[in-house]
Write a protein that holds these residues in place. Structure first.
Motif, PDB file in Angstrom:
ATOM      1  N   ALA A 172      32.971 -18.281  49.477  1.00 47.97           N
ATOM      2  CA  ALA A 172      31.918 -17.466  50.084  1.00 47.97           C
ATOM      3  C   ALA A 172      32.279 -15.992  50.066  1.00 47.97           C
ATOM      4  O   ALA A 172      31.451 -15.124  49.836  1.00 47.97           O
ATOM      5  CB  ALA A 172      31.673 -17.924  51.525  1.00 47.97           C
ATOM      6  N   ALA A 173      33.535 -15.693  50.348  1.00 43.78           N
ATOM      7  CA  ALA A 173      33.999 -14.305  50.308  1.00 43.78           C
ATOM      8  C   ALA A 173      35.040 -14.193  49.196  1.00 43.78           C
ATOM      9  O   ALA A 173      36.139 -14.698  49.315  1.00 43.78           O
ATOM     10  CB  ALA A 173      34.611 -13.917  51.645  1.00 43.78           C
ATOM     11  N   LEU A 174      34.669 -13.511  48.131  1.00 46.92           N
ATOM     12  CA  LEU A 174      35.558 -13.419  46.983  1.00 46.92           C
ATOM     13  C   LEU A 174      36.696 -12.435  47.246  1.00 46.92           C
ATOM     14  O   LEU A 174      36.490 -11.345  47.773  1.00 46.92           O
ATOM     15  CB  LEU A 174      34.780 -12.937  45.752  1.00 46.92           C
ATOM     16  N   SER A 175      37.891 -12.840  46.868  1.00 44.29           N
ATOM     17  CA  SER A 175      39.017 -11.922  46.910  1.00 44.29           C
ATOM     18  C   SER A 175      38.885 -10.938  45.751  1.00 44.29           C
ATOM     19  O   SER A 175      38.043 -11.113  44.859  1.00 44.29           O
ATOM     20  CB  SER A 175      40.331 -12.695  46.776  1.00 44.29           C
ATOM     21  N   GLN A 176      39.711  -9.924  45.755  1.00 43.21           N
ATOM     22  CA  GLN A 176      39.675  -8.954  44.655  1.00 43.21           C
ATOM     23  C   GLN A 176      39.952  -9.637  43.328  1.00 43.21           C
ATOM     24  O   GLN A 176      39.300  -9.342  42.318  1.00 43.21           O
ATOM     25  CB  GLN A 176      40.703  -7.858  44.901  1.00 43.21           C
ATOM     26  N   GLY A 177      40.907 -10.567  43.334  1.00 45.14           N
ATOM     27  CA  GLY A 177      41.215 -11.287  42.100  1.00 45.14           C
ATOM     28  C   GLY A 177      40.074 -12.147  41.630  1.00 45.14           C
ATOM     29  O   GLY A 177      39.744 -12.190  40.443  1.00 45.14           O
ATOM     30  N   ASP A 178      39.414 -12.854  42.560  1.00 47.75           N
ATOM     31  CA  ASP A 178      38.266 -13.679  42.201  1.00 47.75           C
ATOM     32  C   ASP A 178      37.119 -12.817  41.687  1.00 47.75           C
ATOM     33  O   ASP A 178      36.417 -13.176  40.740  1.00 47.75           O
ATOM     34  CB  ASP A 178      37.795 -14.494  43.396  1.00 47.75           C
ATOM     35  N   SER A 179      36.923 -11.665  42.339  1.00 51.50           N
ATOM     36  CA  SER A 179      35.862 -10.744  41.895  1.00 51.50           C
ATOM     37  C   SER A 179      36.136 -10.249  40.482  1.00 51.50           C
ATOM     38  O   SER A 179      35.230 -10.162  39.647  1.00 51.50           O
ATOM     39  CB  SER A 179      35.757  -9.554  42.858  1.00 51.50           C
ATOM     40  N   LYS A 198      43.660  -2.159  39.802  1.00 47.92           N
ATOM     41  CA  LYS A 198      44.095  -1.998  41.192  1.00 47.92           C
ATOM     42  C   LYS A 198      44.764  -3.258  41.747  1.00 47.92           C
ATOM     43  O   LYS A 198      45.271  -3.235  42.869  1.00 47.92           O
ATOM     44  CB  LYS A 198      42.889  -1.663  42.077  1.00 47.92           C
ATOM     45  N   LEU A 199      44.754  -4.329  40.962  1.00 49.23           N
ATOM     46  CA  LEU A 199      45.205  -5.614  41.489  1.00 49.23           C
ATOM     47  C   LEU A 199      46.724  -5.732  41.500  1.00 49.23           C
ATOM     48  O   LEU A 199      47.392  -5.450  40.506  1.00 49.23           O
ATOM     49  CB  LEU A 199      44.614  -6.749  40.629  1.00 49.23           C
ATOM     50  N   HIS A 200      47.274  -6.160  42.640  1.00 53.95           N
ATOM     51  CA  HIS A 200      48.698  -6.457  42.769  1.00 53.95           C
ATOM     52  C   HIS A 200      48.800  -7.894  43.274  1.00 53.95           C
ATOM     53  O   HIS A 200      48.382  -8.197  44.394  1.00 53.95           O
ATOM     54  CB  HIS A 200      49.371  -5.495  43.750  1.00 53.95           C
ATOM     55  N   THR A 201      49.306  -8.777  42.428  1.00 58.21           N
ATOM     56  CA  THR A 201      49.341 -10.189  42.784  1.00 58.21           C
ATOM     57  C   THR A 201      50.542 -10.882  42.143  1.00 58.21           C
ATOM     58  O   THR A 201      51.036 -10.448  41.095  1.00 58.21           O
ATOM     59  CB  THR A 201      48.042 -10.892  42.321  1.00 58.21           C
ATOM     60  N   GLN A 202      50.986 -11.949  42.781  1.00 58.27           N
ATOM     61  CA  GLN A 202      52.035 -12.790  42.226  1.00 58.27           C
ATOM     62  C   GLN A 202      51.451 -14.083  41.654  1.00 58.27           C
ATOM     63  O   GLN A 202      52.176 -14.916  41.126  1.00 58.27           O
ATOM     64  CB  GLN A 202      53.067 -13.135  43.316  1.00 58.27           C
ATOM     65  N   ASN A 203      50.127 -14.223  41.752  1.00 56.19           N
ATOM     66  CA  ASN A 203      49.455 -15.412  41.241  1.00 56.19           C
ATOM     67  C   ASN A 203      49.454 -15.380  39.713  1.00 56.19           C
ATOM     68  O   ASN A 203      48.926 -14.454  39.093  1.00 56.19           O
ATOM     69  CB  ASN A 203      48.013 -15.464  41.770  1.00 56.19           C
ATOM     70  N   THR A 204      50.058 -16.397  39.094  1.00 54.43           N
ATOM     71  CA  THR A 204      50.214 -16.374  37.633  1.00 54.43           C
ATOM     72  C   THR A 204      48.876 -16.437  36.902  1.00 54.43           C
ATOM     73  O   THR A 204      48.729 -15.853  35.822  1.00 54.43           O
ATOM     74  CB  THR A 204      51.102 -17.540  37.170  1.00 54.43           C
ATOM     75  N   ILE A 205      47.905 -17.140  37.460  1.00 53.71           N
ATOM     76  CA  ILE A 205      46.584 -17.224  36.819  1.00 53.71           C
ATOM     77  C   ILE A 205      45.926 -15.850  36.790  1.00 53.71           C
ATOM     78  O   ILE A 205      45.431 -15.390  35.761  1.00 53.71           O
ATOM     79  CB  ILE A 205      45.675 -18.217  37.571  1.00 53.71           C
ATOM     80  N   LEU A 206      45.936 -15.174  37.966  1.00 50.78           N
ATOM     81  CA  LEU A 206      45.328 -13.851  38.043  1.00 50.78           C
ATOM     82  C   LEU A 206      46.069 -12.859  37.152  1.00 50.78           C
ATOM     83  O   LEU A 206      45.450 -11.981  36.536  1.00 50.78           O
ATOM     84  CB  LEU A 206      45.312 -13.362  39.482  1.00 50.78           C
ATOM     85  N   GLN A 207      47.386 -12.994  37.063  1.00 49.56           N
ATOM     86  CA  GLN A 207      48.156 -12.105  36.196  1.00 49.56           C
ATOM     87  C   GLN A 207      47.753 -12.279  34.728  1.00 49.56           C
ATOM     88  O   GLN A 207      47.645 -11.303  33.980  1.00 49.56           O
ATOM     89  CB  GLN A 207      49.647 -12.370  36.366  1.00 49.56           C
ATOM     90  N   LYS A 208      47.523 -13.522  34.312  1.00 49.04           N
ATOM     91  CA  LYS A 208      47.097 -13.789  32.933  1.00 49.04           C
ATOM     92  C   LYS A 208      45.746 -13.145  32.650  1.00 49.04           C
ATOM     93  O   LYS A 208      45.550 -12.502  31.614  1.00 49.04           O
ATOM     94  CB  LYS A 208      47.015 -15.298  32.677  1.00 49.04           C
ATOM     95  N   TYR A 209      44.804 -13.314  33.586  1.00 54.06           N
ATOM     96  CA  TYR A 209      43.491 -12.707  33.402  1.00 54.06           C
ATOM     97  C   TYR A 209      43.573 -11.179  33.477  1.00 54.06           C
ATOM     98  O   TYR A 209      42.851 -10.472  32.763  1.00 54.06           O
ATOM     99  CB  TYR A 209      42.498 -13.237  34.436  1.00 54.06           C
ATOM    100  N   GLN A 210      44.432 -10.662  34.336  1.00 52.64           N
ATOM    101  CA  GLN A 210      44.604  -9.216  34.447  1.00 52.64           C
ATOM    102  C   GLN A 210      45.063  -8.627  33.120  1.00 52.64           C
ATOM    103  O   GLN A 210      44.505  -7.627  32.645  1.00 52.64           O
ATOM    104  CB  GLN A 210      45.617  -8.905  35.547  1.00 52.64           C
ATOM    105  N   ARG A 211      46.060  -9.261  32.490  1.00 53.44           N
ATOM    106  CA  ARG A 211      46.542  -8.777  31.188  1.00 53.44           C
ATOM    107  C   ARG A 211      45.453  -8.896  30.124  1.00 53.44           C
ATOM    108  O   ARG A 211      45.284  -7.991  29.294  1.00 53.44           O
ATOM    109  CB  ARG A 211      47.782  -9.561  30.769  1.00 53.44           C
ATOM    110  N   LEU A 212      44.716 -10.001  30.146  1.00 52.60           N
ATOM    111  CA  LEU A 212      43.646 -10.214  29.173  1.00 52.60           C
ATOM    112  C   LEU A 212      42.551  -9.165  29.309  1.00 52.60           C
ATOM    113  O   LEU A 212      42.062  -8.612  28.322  1.00 52.60           O
ATOM    114  CB  LEU A 212      43.059 -11.616  29.365  1.00 52.60           C
ATOM    115  N   ILE A 213      42.176  -8.859  30.549  1.00 50.44           N
ATOM    116  CA  ILE A 213      41.116  -7.883  30.807  1.00 50.44           C
ATOM    117  C   ILE A 213      41.547  -6.489  30.355  1.00 50.44           C
ATOM    118  O   ILE A 213      40.775  -5.764  29.706  1.00 50.44           O
ATOM    119  CB  ILE A 213      40.748  -7.889  32.302  1.00 50.44           C
ATOM    120  N   VAL A 214      42.766  -6.099  30.703  1.00 51.85           N
ATOM    121  CA  VAL A 214      43.267  -4.776  30.296  1.00 51.85           C
ATOM    122  C   VAL A 214      43.299  -4.665  28.778  1.00 51.85           C
ATOM    123  O   VAL A 214      42.891  -3.649  28.198  1.00 51.85           O
ATOM    124  CB  VAL A 214      44.671  -4.529  30.894  1.00 51.85           C
ATOM    125  N   ARG A 215      43.766  -5.723  28.098  1.00 49.18           N
ATOM    126  CA  ARG A 215      43.813  -5.707  26.633  1.00 49.18           C
ATOM    127  C   ARG A 215      42.414  -5.598  26.029  1.00 49.18           C
ATOM    128  O   ARG A 215      42.165  -4.758  25.149  1.00 49.18           O
ATOM    129  CB  ARG A 215      44.479  -6.992  26.129  1.00 49.18           C
TER     130      ARG A 215
END
Length: 231
Positions: A172-179, A198-215
């Motif tokens: 119902a309330a999306l976190s920054q990573g989910d958003s 702006k995302l700082h996370t230790q979650n490996t899934i979010l880290q993978k998507y973060q790298r993919l999005i930046v690339r």
């Protein structure tokens, strides 16, 4: 299943899934867009029939029966991943395919909300296993993970589009990573990049998507700059 002869997209979809495209305009448009993208990349053979100049006539676009497996797999993968360009990469790029399968499996299995609404089916896990293997997607038919042939691209749910986007939107309330993931899976790369930066996370899934999005964002920027230089 008889696979001889040629089929229109409507005939093929009805033969594969029992779905009448004329009754599902959104799904019809999604399949048409997908088929065109696959054809342009040499994945799905299509041919035009009929005289485009004859009075009152229109060309029929058909595919050979031997390509029914390609279309079936592509529609299932579109339901999971959404973007036609992603579906094309799953057929043509083994590294990209393995990466998408790994991220999807991690996302599905680590998000408990999916199990709570019954979205994880045995067939879905089979699909991800096959994507992670070296199986030829033009020859081996994927099992259909969508219950009662209700595909996300029909637009019948609140989220529509594709399963991974629905998954990212379920809380119902999306976190920054989910958003960030929701924007990315909806094709909104600029918004996704703003959150990824702006995302700082230790979650490996979010880290993978973060790298993919930046690339992907930097590749898009480089392409835009190239076009500007050519003008």
């Amino acid at each position: 299943m008889v696979t001889e002869g040629y089929f229109t997209q409507a005939e093929a979809v009805e033969r594969l899934f029992g779905i009448v495209l004329a009754k599902h305009t959104v799904f019809k448009n999604a399949v048409s867009t997908l088929a065109t993208a696959l054809n342009k990349q040499g994945v799905l053979p299509l041919q035009k029939e009929g005289n485009n100049y004859a009075a009152g006539s229109r060309q029929r676009i058909t595919l050979p029966g031997k390509a029914l497996t390609v279309l079936s797999n592509a529609i299932i993968l579109q339901g999971l991943f959404g973007e036609p360009k992603t579906v094309v990469s799953l057929f043509k790029d083994s590294a990209a395919r393995a990466g998408h399968a790994d991220r999807a499996r991690s996302l599905l299995l680590e998000r408990q909300s999916v199990a709570n609404v019954g979205l994880i089916r045995h067939e879905l896990l089979q699909v991800l296993d096959l994507l992670g293997s070296s199986v030829d997607l033009t020859q081996e038919r994927l099992p259909n993970p969508f219950d009662n042939n209700v595909f996300p691209q029909m637009g019948l749910s609140d989220y529509g589009g594709n399963l991974l986007r629905a998954l990212a939107c379920q809380t119902a309330a999306l976190s920054q990573g989910d958003s960030m993931m929701a924007h990315y899976l909806n094709g909104e790369l600029e918004q996704a990049h703003k959150l990824a930066s702006k995302l700082h996370t230790q979650n490996t899934i979010l880290q993978k998507y973060q790298r993919l999005i930046v690339r992907d964002y930097h590749e898009a920027q480089d392409f835009d700059n190239l076009l500007d230089d050519l003008r």
